[in-house]
Write an enzyme that holds these catalytic residues in place. Structure first.
Site, mmCIF file in Angstrom:
data_model
loop_
_atom_site.group_PDB
_atom_site.id
_atom_site.type_symbol
_atom_site.label_atom_id
_atom_site.label_comp_id
_atom_site.label_asym_id
_atom_site.label_seq_id
_atom_site.Cartn_x
_atom_site.Cartn_y
_atom_site.Cartn_z
ATOM 1 N N LYS A 28 -2.518 93.023 33.463
ATOM 2 C CA LYS A 28 -2.398 91.857 34.328
ATOM 3 C C LYS A 28 -3.041 90.664 33.645
ATOM 4 C CE LYS A 28 -1.291 91.004 38.779
ATOM 5 N NZ LYS A 28 -0.171 91.523 39.549
ATOM 6 N N GLY A 40 3.834 88.491 58.515
ATOM 7 C CA GLY A 40 4.418 87.594 57.523
ATOM 8 C C GLY A 40 5.932 87.606 57.674
ATOM 9 N N GLY A 59 8.013 85.887 55.283
ATOM 10 C CA GLY A 59 8.425 85.186 54.071
ATOM 11 C C GLY A 59 9.609 85.820 53.356
ATOM 12 N N VAL A 114 10.089 88.389 51.443
ATOM 13 C CA VAL A 114 10.373 89.830 51.547
ATOM 14 C C VAL A 114 10.649 90.201 53.006
ATOM 15 C CG1 VAL A 114 9.458 92.155 51.232
ATOM 16 C CG2 VAL A 114 8.947 90.399 49.543
ATOM 17 N N ALA A 115 9.830 89.663 53.906
ATOM 18 C CA ALA A 115 9.938 90.074 55.313
ATOM 19 C C ALA A 115 11.277 89.672 55.934
ATOM 20 C CB ALA A 115 8.782 89.465 56.111
HETATM 21 P P1 NAD Z 1 5.928 84.763 50.782
HETATM 22 O O1 NAD Z 1 4.875 83.799 50.363
HETATM 23 O O2 NAD Z 1 7.349 84.351 50.703
HETATM 24 O O3 NAD Z 1 5.664 85.251 52.293
HETATM 25 C C1 NAD Z 1 4.410 85.534 52.805
HETATM 26 C C2 NAD Z 1 4.387 84.919 54.207
HETATM 27 O O4 NAD Z 1 3.194 85.346 54.842
HETATM 28 C C3 NAD Z 1 4.374 83.392 54.207
HETATM 29 O O5 NAD Z 1 5.435 82.908 55.002
HETATM 30 C C4 NAD Z 1 2.992 83.027 54.774
HETATM 31 O O6 NAD Z 1 3.034 81.871 55.578
HETATM 32 C C5 NAD Z 1 2.708 84.260 55.605
HETATM 33 N N1 NAD Z 1 1.281 84.502 55.849
HETATM 34 C C6 NAD Z 1 0.226 84.314 55.023
HETATM 35 N N2 NAD Z 1 -0.908 84.718 55.633
HETATM 36 C C7 NAD Z 1 -0.543 85.194 56.847
HETATM 37 C C8 NAD Z 1 -1.253 85.763 57.920
HETATM 38 N N3 NAD Z 1 -2.568 85.936 57.871
HETATM 39 N N4 NAD Z 1 -0.564 86.156 59.012
HETATM 40 C C9 NAD Z 1 0.779 86.000 59.067
HETATM 41 N N5 NAD Z 1 1.507 85.456 58.080
HETATM 42 C C10 NAD Z 1 0.852 85.064 56.990
HETATM 43 O O7 NAD Z 1 5.657 86.085 49.941
HETATM 44 P P2 NAD Z 1 6.667 87.283 49.737
HETATM 45 O O8 NAD Z 1 7.376 87.089 48.434
HETATM 46 O O9 NAD Z 1 7.448 87.514 50.964
HETATM 47 O O10 NAD Z 1 5.647 88.471 49.503
HETATM 48 C C11 NAD Z 1 4.962 89.065 50.593
HETATM 49 C C12 NAD Z 1 3.890 89.999 50.047
HETATM 50 O O11 NAD Z 1 4.495 91.001 49.257
HETATM 51 C C13 NAD Z 1 2.845 89.332 49.152
HETATM 52 O O12 NAD Z 1 1.624 89.976 49.336
HETATM 53 C C14 NAD Z 1 3.362 89.612 47.764
HETATM 54 O O13 NAD Z 1 2.304 89.622 46.807
HETATM 55 C C15 NAD Z 1 3.948 90.992 47.939
HETATM 56 N N6 NAD Z 1 4.995 91.301 46.964
HETATM 57 C C16 NAD Z 1 6.127 90.571 46.929
HETATM 58 C C17 NAD Z 1 7.122 90.887 46.005
HETATM 59 C C18 NAD Z 1 8.385 90.097 45.930
HETATM 60 O O14 NAD Z 1 9.346 90.587 45.324
HETATM 61 N N7 NAD Z 1 8.454 88.922 46.532
HETATM 62 C C19 NAD Z 1 6.961 91.980 45.129
HETATM 63 C C20 NAD Z 1 5.784 92.721 45.207
HETATM 64 C C21 NAD Z 1 4.802 92.376 46.134
#
Ligand code: NAD
Length: 431
Positions: free
Chosen positions: A124, A227, A229, A231-232
């Site tokens: 990393k 969340g 975002g 992924v969700a």
């Molecule tokens: P993102 O930033 O698009 O979505 C995260 C969402 O969580 C945001 O909308 C943010 O406003 C919300 N948030 C932050 N703190 C919060 C809280 N306390 N309560 C409720 N909502 C909250 O990120 P993402 O790409 O959707 O990734 C989500 C998670 O998955 C992260 O931890 C990321 O590291 C992990 N992840 C993502 C990927 C990927 O392919 N995108 C891959 C591996 C791991």
């Protein structure tokens, strides 16, 4: 060590005219050694405190000439190939937090990559934001990421970077200007694009496997998602496609909540805007909890209140205290599907980028099939089975499988990155 702030450490480097230094594990005497006598205390710290240190093969650091940004490449284990993992841009209270985070994240990538069956090792990048400067200053960002690319070029490919928390697509473009040792490059220069949708399918497969382990499926279930975002949002779509009864979701960003609400207006979605720090979603009456926002949400405060019988989400490092929280979940009878198992598709996407693309790539999609024995579904089943048979928490069982896999040698190049590291030491790379 935790009393040394980053600015204090940077002053030490400057006083000793050190721009680059390394901490490398000597395989002969089983000790970490520092490139500089003045920094041997860092190596000693790792030799004596093994909470996060685990024979990391090499850690390489530089201080940027302008802006005083401390940058590091934490290479954990490279038997399966070059260390792969994203570069994080973050703030740290002290040097110990910084080093420990880098080591822990590097080790995590070894587990994630090995469990995914990728021919990559784990590592990393972490760089420390200089809080005297505006983080969004484009000149600052371009400079520090271009410098980071130079660091990677200098270590000859034992670590290959990617995007991570705090790093954007534009930053990846800056890295790409000065090194070839990066994945996750923007699409306009041949990169593979955003992996969030496949990541959501990985999480879905993890949930399906956990449900199947209990002799059930997702139909009619209630799922709570923290969340909403990148992924969700697709995850919520896939869940409704599987005929779940209800999804309860929250986000601290009102715009995100509004947009997702509109998208699923004809579905049984209870979408809530919540304040930062409001973790009530974790304690919802539901079957499955999916942490998809930030890390460390599963801890001694939250676990006792969780009602879900399965926890399976995308957020990285969901357990605040790995050993204790993993056990606390198991003791409560909650099936925890480790994040590094379900959220692999981001690194799968990045790591395989250099081999080019075809539509519906079978080498990519097989991770998401129910059949492939190294796919998310079968791996989850095998981890849950092993955890049950051996009476250990799921995360421990997953790490055991991952560690065994991480010891396999790359079929073509063997332990080449270790040779690279040895050559860097011999050539006095830091000079
Ligand atoms: P993102 O930033 O698009 O979505 C995260 C969402 O969580 C945001 O909308 C943010 O406003 C919300 N948030 C932050 N703190 C919060 C809280 N306390 N309560 C409720 N909502 C909250 O990120 P993402 O790409 O959707 O990734 C989500 C998670 O998955 C992260 O931890 C990321 O590291 C992990 N992840 C993502 C990927 C990927 O392919 N995108 C891959 C591996 C791991």
């Amino acid at each position: 060590m935790n009393s040394i702030t980053i600015p204090t450490f940077i002053n030490t480097l400057k006083e000793n005219n050190i721009n680059r230094f390394h901490l490398v594990y000597n395989q002969q005497n089983n000790k970490v050694e520092s490139s500089h006598e003045e920094l041997q205390f860092l190596a000693d710290f790792m030799n004596n405190d093994t909470r996060d240190f685990e024979e990391h093969e090499g850690m390489f650091f530089q201080l940027t000439e302008k802006y005083d940004v401390l940058q590091g490449a934490f290479v954990h284990r490279t038997k399966r190939g070059q260390a792969a993992g994203g570069v994080r841009f973050w703030q740290y209270d002290n040097l110990e937090d910084y080093l420990r985070d880098g080591m822990r994240l590097g080790k995590g990538m070894t587990h994630k990559n090995a469990l995914a069956g990728l021919w990559w090792g784990g590592g990393k990048g972490v760089m420390v934001h200089n809080t005297d400067i505006d983080k969004n200053n484009p000149e600052y960002r371009e400079y520090i990421y271009t410098e980071y690319g130079k660091l990677l070029t200098s270590i000859k490919g034992c670590y290959v970077t990617a995007e991570d928390v705090g790093t954007s697509v534009e930053d990846m473009q800056s890295i790409y200007k000065t090194t070839r040792f990066t994945t996750c490059i923007p699409e306009n220069v041949g990169g593979s694009g955003n992996p969030s949708e496949p990541t959501s399918r990985g999480v879905l497969r993890g949930m399906e496997a956990a449900a199947a382990f209990l002799g059930e499926n997702l139909e009619g279930k209630t799922i709570a998602v923290q969340g909403m975002g990148h992924v969700a949002e697709p995850l919520i779509k896939h869940l409704f496609d599987k005929n779940v009864a209800k999804v309860i979701a929250n986000d601290i960003n009102p715009d995100v909540v509004k947009a997702v609400k509109v998208k699923f207006s004809d579905k049984n979605l209870d979408a809530r805007i919540t304040e930062k720090g409001d973790n009530s979603i974790l304690f919802e009456e539901c079957d499955i909890l999916a942490p998809c926002a930030t890390g460390a949400t599963l801890n001694k405060t939250s676990i006792p209140k969780i009602k879900a019988k399965i926890v399976c989400g995308a957020a990285n490092n969901q357990l605040e205290d790995h050993d204790k929280d993993d056990k606390a979940l198991a003791d409560k009878g909650i099936i925890y599907v480790p994040d590094f198992l379900t959220n692999r598709m981001g690194i799968v996407n990045c790591a395989n980028e250099q081999y080019g693309y075809v539509n519906d790539d079978e080498y990519f999609e097989r991770h998401l099939t129910k059949e492939w024995n190294q796919g998310v579904y079968q791996t989850t089943l095998s981890v849950l089975k092993e955890a049950k048979e051996t009476g250990q928490p799921t995360s421990k069982a997953a790490i055991k499988q991952a560690t065994d896999l991480s010891m396999e040698l790359h079929p073509v190049f063997g332990h080449r990155s270790l040779k690279i590291i040895e050559s860097l030491v011999k050539e006095k790379w830091f000079k």
